[in-house]
Design a protein around this motif. Sequence first.
Motif, mmCIF file in Angstrom:
data_model
loop_
_atom_site.group_PDB
_atom_site.id
_atom_site.type_symbol
_atom_site.label_atom_id
_atom_site.label_comp_id
_atom_site.label_asym_id
_atom_site.label_seq_id
_atom_site.Cartn_x
_atom_site.Cartn_y
_atom_site.Cartn_z
ATOM 1 N N GLY A 66 -7.527 -0.240 2.949
ATOM 2 C CA GLY A 66 -8.030 0.601 1.862
ATOM 3 C C GLY A 66 -7.370 0.367 0.514
ATOM 4 N N SER A 67 -6.808 -0.841 0.305
ATOM 5 C CA SER A 67 -6.148 -1.126 -0.968
ATOM 6 C C SER A 67 -7.107 -0.986 -2.142
ATOM 7 C CB SER A 67 -5.591 -2.554 -0.943
ATOM 8 O OG SER A 67 -5.164 -2.928 -2.233
ATOM 9 N N LEU A 68 -6.625 -0.333 -3.196
ATOM 10 C CA LEU A 68 -7.383 -0.264 -4.449
ATOM 11 C C LEU A 68 -6.913 -1.351 -5.418
ATOM 12 C CD1 LEU A 68 -7.216 3.636 -4.934
ATOM 13 C CD2 LEU A 68 -8.983 2.300 -3.757
ATOM 14 N N GLY A 69 -6.227 -2.389 -4.898
ATOM 15 C CA GLY A 69 -5.726 -3.470 -5.754
ATOM 16 C C GLY A 69 -4.272 -3.252 -6.137
ATOM 17 N N ASN A 70 -3.706 -4.217 -6.881
ATOM 18 C CA ASN A 70 -2.357 -4.019 -7.426
ATOM 19 C C ASN A 70 -2.156 -4.869 -8.662
ATOM 20 O OD1 ASN A 70 -0.356 -6.273 -7.213
ATOM 21 N ND2 ASN A 70 -0.945 -6.284 -5.063
ATOM 22 N N ASP A 71 -1.169 -4.469 -9.468
ATOM 23 C CA ASP A 71 -0.922 -5.139 -10.743
ATOM 24 C C ASP A 71 0.199 -6.167 -10.671
ATOM 25 O OD1 ASP A 71 -2.860 -3.886 -12.322
ATOM 26 O OD2 ASP A 71 -1.594 -2.098 -12.549
ATOM 27 N N VAL A 72 0.739 -6.400 -9.475
ATOM 28 C CA VAL A 72 1.868 -7.322 -9.358
ATOM 29 C C VAL A 72 1.394 -8.764 -9.526
ATOM 30 C CG1 VAL A 72 3.734 -8.103 -7.838
ATOM 31 C CG2 VAL A 72 3.099 -5.676 -7.891
ATOM 32 N N GLY A 73 0.157 -9.026 -9.118
ATOM 33 C CA GLY A 73 -0.424 -10.345 -9.372
ATOM 34 C C GLY A 73 -0.170 -11.371 -8.287
ATOM 35 N N ARG A 74 0.632 -11.034 -7.270
ATOM 36 C CA ARG A 74 0.899 -11.947 -6.165
ATOM 37 C C ARG A 74 1.487 -11.158 -5.009
ATOM 38 N NH1 ARG A 74 5.969 -15.543 -8.698
ATOM 39 N NH2 ARG A 74 7.276 -13.783 -9.263
ATOM 40 N N LEU B 233 11.294 -17.722 0.993
ATOM 41 C CA LEU B 233 10.164 -17.003 0.395
ATOM 42 C C LEU B 233 10.317 -15.502 0.570
ATOM 43 C CD1 LEU B 233 7.225 -19.205 1.782
ATOM 44 C CD2 LEU B 233 8.120 -19.218 -0.546
ATOM 45 N N THR B 234 9.719 -14.772 -0.338
ATOM 46 C CA THR B 234 9.535 -13.337 -0.109
ATOM 47 C C THR B 234 8.080 -13.107 0.272
ATOM 48 O OG1 THR B 234 8.792 -12.572 -2.276
ATOM 49 C CG2 THR B 234 11.155 -12.937 -2.007
ATOM 50 N N LEU B 235 7.865 -12.181 1.196
ATOM 51 C CA LEU B 235 6.518 -11.681 1.506
ATOM 52 C C LEU B 235 6.479 -10.289 0.914
ATOM 53 C CD1 LEU B 235 6.963 -14.012 3.505
ATOM 54 C CD2 LEU B 235 5.530 -12.792 5.134
ATOM 55 N N GLU B 236 5.563 -10.072 -0.021
ATOM 56 C CA GLU B 236 5.628 -8.846 -0.819
ATOM 57 C C GLU B 236 4.243 -8.242 -1.030
ATOM 58 O OE1 GLU B 236 7.238 -9.399 -4.764
ATOM 59 O OE2 GLU B 236 7.679 -7.279 -5.003
ATOM 60 N N PRO B 237 3.665 -7.684 0.028
ATOM 61 C CA PRO B 237 2.377 -7.042 -0.149
ATOM 62 C C PRO B 237 2.527 -5.709 -0.871
ATOM 63 C CG PRO B 237 3.139 -6.762 2.101
ATOM 64 C CD PRO B 237 4.138 -7.655 1.418
ATOM 65 N N GLY B 238 1.580 -5.427 -1.725
ATOM 66 C CA GLY B 238 1.606 -4.168 -2.463
ATOM 67 C C GLY B 238 0.196 -3.699 -2.704
ATOM 68 N N MET B 239 0.031 -2.390 -2.781
ATOM 69 C CA MET B 239 -1.314 -1.881 -3.059
ATOM 70 C C MET B 239 -1.258 -0.494 -3.683
ATOM 71 S SD MET B 239 -2.761 -0.907 0.722
ATOM 72 C CE MET B 239 -2.357 0.656 1.508
ATOM 73 N N THR B 240 -2.208 -0.236 -4.551
ATOM 74 C CA THR B 240 -2.470 1.126 -4.991
ATOM 75 C C THR B 240 -3.275 1.763 -3.870
ATOM 76 O OG1 THR B 240 -2.471 0.394 -7.279
ATOM 77 C CG2 THR B 240 -3.503 2.513 -6.817
ATOM 78 N N ALA C 175 -3.866 5.151 -3.578
ATOM 79 C CA ALA C 175 -4.635 6.273 -4.130
ATOM 80 C C ALA C 175 -4.416 6.193 -5.635
ATOM 81 C CB ALA C 175 -4.115 7.605 -3.568
ATOM 82 N N PRO C 176 -5.312 6.756 -6.436
ATOM 83 C CA PRO C 176 -5.122 6.637 -7.887
ATOM 84 C C PRO C 176 -3.724 7.102 -8.298
ATOM 85 C CG PRO C 176 -7.294 7.522 -7.402
ATOM 86 C CD PRO C 176 -6.548 7.470 -6.082
ATOM 87 N N GLY C 177 -2.994 6.243 -8.998
ATOM 88 C CA GLY C 177 -1.654 6.596 -9.461
ATOM 89 C C GLY C 177 -0.582 6.535 -8.387
ATOM 90 N N ARG C 178 -0.892 5.963 -7.219
ATOM 91 C CA ARG C 178 0.119 5.880 -6.150
ATOM 92 C C ARG C 178 0.209 4.451 -5.635
ATOM 93 N NH1 ARG C 178 -0.200 10.575 -1.795
ATOM 94 N NH2 ARG C 178 2.068 10.259 -1.847
ATOM 95 N N MET C 179 1.404 3.895 -5.719
ATOM 96 C CA MET C 179 1.635 2.487 -5.396
ATOM 97 C C MET C 179 2.577 2.379 -4.207
ATOM 98 S SD MET C 179 1.225 -0.700 -6.646
ATOM 99 C CE MET C 179 1.997 -2.293 -6.404
ATOM 100 N N MET C 180 2.308 1.444 -3.313
ATOM 101 C CA MET C 180 3.206 1.167 -2.187
ATOM 102 C C MET C 180 3.458 -0.332 -2.129
ATOM 103 S SD MET C 180 4.894 2.475 0.534
ATOM 104 C CE MET C 180 4.185 4.110 0.765
ATOM 105 N N LEU C 181 4.734 -0.699 -2.134
ATOM 106 C CA LEU C 181 5.136 -2.103 -2.029
ATOM 107 C C LEU C 181 5.947 -2.280 -0.753
ATOM 108 C CD1 LEU C 181 6.646 -3.244 -5.458
ATOM 109 C CD2 LEU C 181 4.555 -4.091 -4.402
ATOM 110 N N HIS C 182 6.019 -3.514 -0.287
ATOM 111 C CA HIS C 182 6.905 -3.825 0.819
ATOM 112 C C HIS C 182 7.405 -5.240 0.575
ATOM 113 C CE1 HIS C 182 8.598 -3.076 4.723
ATOM 114 N NE2 HIS C 182 8.106 -4.194 5.211
ATOM 115 N N GLU C 183 8.593 -5.572 1.064
ATOM 116 C CA GLU C 183 9.076 -6.930 0.807
ATOM 117 C C GLU C 183 10.106 -7.331 1.850
ATOM 118 O OE1 GLU C 183 10.519 -7.535 -3.203
ATOM 119 O OE2 GLU C 183 10.083 -9.674 -3.114
ATOM 120 N N GLU C 184 9.972 -8.570 2.307
ATOM 121 C CA GLU C 184 10.965 -9.174 3.198
ATOM 122 C C GLU C 184 11.297 -10.574 2.694
ATOM 123 O OE1 GLU C 184 12.428 -7.471 5.447
ATOM 124 O OE2 GLU C 184 11.038 -6.095 6.454
ATOM 125 N N ASN C 185 12.500 -11.048 3.024
ATOM 126 C CA ASN C 185 12.943 -12.394 2.639
ATOM 127 C C ASN C 185 13.114 -13.243 3.882
ATOM 128 O OD1 ASN C 185 15.259 -11.112 0.099
ATOM 129 N ND2 ASN C 185 13.045 -11.203 0.133
#
Lengths: 364, 364
Positions: B285-293, B322-329, B331-341
């Motif tokens: 249900g990702s609404l996209g993200n602004d991180v770009g990658r 490498l980092t694996l860094e999925p992120g998503m908005t 809900a409107p105004g709510r962002m969730m990121l995750h990251e592993e190396n």
Amino acid sequence: MEKSGIAALLVSTEPEVRYFTGFHTPFWQSPTRPWYVIIPSTGRPVAVIPGIGRAMMADTWVEDIRTWSAPNPDDDGVSLLAATLQEFVPPGEAVGVPMGHETHMRMPLNDWNALVAECDGQRFVDTTDIIRGLRMVKSDVEIAKTAHICGIVSDAFEALPNLLSVGMTEREAFQRFRIDILERGADDVPYLVGATGRDFVDVIKQPSDRVIEGGDLIMFDTGSMWDGYSSDFDRYFAFGHADEDAQRAYRTVWESTEAGLEMLRPGVTTTDLWQAMADVLTAGGSLGNDVGRLGHGLGIQLTEWPSNTATDNTVVEEGMVLTLEPGMTFAPGRMMLHEENVVVRADGVEMLSRRAAPALPIID
Amino acid sequence: MEKSGIAALLVSTEPEVRYFTGFHTPFWQSPTRPWYVIIPSTGRPVAVIPGIGRAMMADTWVEDIRTWSAPNPDDDGVSLLAATLQEFVPPGEAVGVPMGHETHMRMPLNDWNALVAECDGQRFVDTTDIIRGLRMVKSDVEIAKTAHICGIVSDAFEALPNLLSVGMTEREAFQRFRIDILERGADDVPYLVGATGRDFVDVIKQPSDRVIEGGDLIMFDTGSMWDGYSSDFDRYFAFGHADEDAQRAYRTVWESTEAGLEMLRPGVTTTDLWQAMADVLTAGGSLGNDVGRLGHGLGIQLTEWPSNTATDNTVVEEGMVLTLEPGMTFAPGRMMLHEENVVVRADGVEMLSRRAAPALPIID
């Protein structure tokens, strides 16, 4: 800008973007994405930035924020930047870009060339002098921030003798000092260099596993930060005892600073200041130094314009924040530095760092 | 280099100079002086640097060190650099300079133009690909350093619930976490961003005086350093309780990472990796993200080549970190990121960060 025929400034580095917008994040450590701010000759700054920065930029005083989805190696903001520049800079007019001493453009050279090619109706001219002139004279708010971090670091240096002892490694000494500065309220300690031993000349060094011995000198120099503003001064201590050469050299750089503090006021030049300090070093037997100057500006960055040198000749103004930093090789392979941070007031200077002791402090 | 017809590389930024020489100091934070290293197609690197760096550079594997007295606004190393380049690059041959994506030249544009004019017998060509190819694949020593700092930060994240509590300000939380990482043995914590609250989208933020409340999420993302190498991963926690949307979003980004970890091995591309992670975000249900990658390279810098994007298409090799860094908005105004190396090994990946918990951790 109008006097120089410049319709807009274009900047790209962290301190410049922060200065003109208030945008403040350590995210600049990622080299991936370029960031741009245009400052039109009238009106507010315009941000042309990666999407990841939109939310933070919207919290600043910038209202016109244009973003692209970065990273995009095929066009990492260049066409958006070119279109925005063309909107604010009529054909035949000039875009001011910092091209001079102590500047760089934080963007790929290929992108710079593409931008100039796309904006073939506009001229790109060097605007270092305008930005230099603005940034050298600090506002009261800027001075208060620098004063605050200088106070924290002064406290930490005063307490340092209780923190360090013979038998500790350089790494441990660095760690303890860094943590102590943070515990006293600094936001960060991005610049910390130091050296130990009887003889050293490298004054921009990182710690080693060397163990501190009796008779060692220790030098710490830190640029700690609070709310985006930096301190920059060092202190020397001796463990147990110090030889006479070191004590005399300490006294010489301290008195060189004293000579600078006494004559510094609006209207003198950075070259006058350099001369006053250099005379004391020469009389004290200096064998020269590799630092290349005897202090500099201070603010958003650890070092800013101007430089206290034999040829700089910047006229000192009220509100400038400067470091006085005499240094000398006092014997082959032995370097002594000293540094204080001051703000220039109408009738002289006000100390921002707490004045160092006139004699080399001994840690028992 | 020979294949590309390049007689020497020229680099000017901190990570590039460090990579090719081992020269390591935070002195780069002073913007005043440019630093240059020439890497001839045969033989050792040649340093063309300000005098203040001579002692430190002499401690590296560089033997040919040429210095000038900097700062010197009239000629801050340009003529020395031009003469040195002409010595190593015969007329008609090329100097390779990084000009492409994620690069810049840390020197004044005026100096760059003067250099090209002085070296009118030489050509300057883009050498981004050579430097990118070298730096993307890490040596065992580089991997061990990254693993060490990732271990320290993993420990600190595990202990974070004991460090934080409702009622604390963001500033206090940042300070405690930064000091804890240092006490565990990191050399520095140059990158620390975070946010608190139920709703936030700004994931590159500095702390405010906001007080942490029950039901808040907290996100910390840090690039901490040890011996010149960086970690880069984040963690989320909730104070007391978390709403279902946040818990589900956490699970989605965790599973997106899992999908990446399962398929990542030599021979796949960063675009394959992006697709595997993006599919899980879309299904979640990702609404996209602004991180770009969805992640990137890691090493000397917080972020390095390559980027996990829809178009990057870099072929993954053994030894890439490498980092694996999925992120998503979510809900409107709510962002969730995750990251592993991770480091890429012959048959898959080895974790460098300690794998996060599969469910959003709650701080009681």
